[in-house]
Design a protein around this motif. Sequence first.
Motif, PDB file in Angstrom:
ATOM      1  N   GLU A  65       0.839  -1.156   0.065  1.00 19.17           N
ATOM      2  CA  GLU A  65       0.050   0.012   0.045  1.00 19.17           C
ATOM      3  C   GLU A  65       0.886   1.299  -0.049  1.00 19.17           C
ATOM      4  O   GLU A  65       1.511   1.445   1.255  1.00 19.17           O
ATOM      5  CB  GLU A  65      -0.891  -0.057   1.308  1.00 19.17           C
ATOM      6  N   SER A  70       0.489   1.673  -6.420  1.00 22.62           N
ATOM      7  CA  SER A  70       0.577   0.726  -5.283  1.00 22.62           C
ATOM      8  C   SER A  70       1.858  -0.006  -5.655  1.00 22.62           C
ATOM      9  O   SER A  70       2.752   0.070  -6.479  1.00 22.62           O
ATOM     10  CB  SER A  70      -0.420  -0.492  -5.596  1.00 22.62           C
ATOM     11  N   HIS A  98      -2.948 -10.681  -3.688  1.00 25.69           N
ATOM     12  CA  HIS A  98      -1.781  -9.812  -3.418  1.00 25.69           C
ATOM     13  C   HIS A  98      -0.603 -10.623  -3.880  1.00 25.69           C
ATOM     14  O   HIS A  98       0.088 -10.252  -4.408  1.00 25.69           O
ATOM     15  CB  HIS A  98      -1.602  -9.159  -2.249  1.00 25.69           C
TER      16      HIS A  98
END
Length: 146
Positions: A65, A70, A98
């Motif tokens: 983050e 990103s 992720h």
Amino acid sequence: MPRDHRPATSVRILLAEDESGRHGALALLLGLEPGFEVVAQVERGDEVVKKAWETRPDVALLEVELPGLSGLDAAAALRDEVPECRVLVLTTSARPGHLQRALSAGAAGFVVKDGPVEELVRAVRMVLTGETVIDPALAAAPDDSA
């Protein structure tokens, strides 16, 4: 992995982490590690590639983050723009999708940011030898990246 003009014992690190939390602590801890040098720190994902071009790190540690871009998107940009830089993606929690996105972006590792610094140092050394490092706790997270 071939080395150019840099000493084989020096590992040059670019650290990209959001300014919230324990800002600077990770850089300090890594800088205390023998043979490690934090050559750049950025707080935004959209600053990663430019700073990598300027400092030529061996490894970039990118928090997932980040503002601006990103860490996952910054990893993909590094793969395309500075392919000799290995990437470790750092996260504080396993979120669905992720891990797969990090690997697809060319990251050589996906590790917990808040774990012991010794584990992060070991992961950095491993990716420099061409290995892929995935924290077992993160690998067990469900992947619904659809």
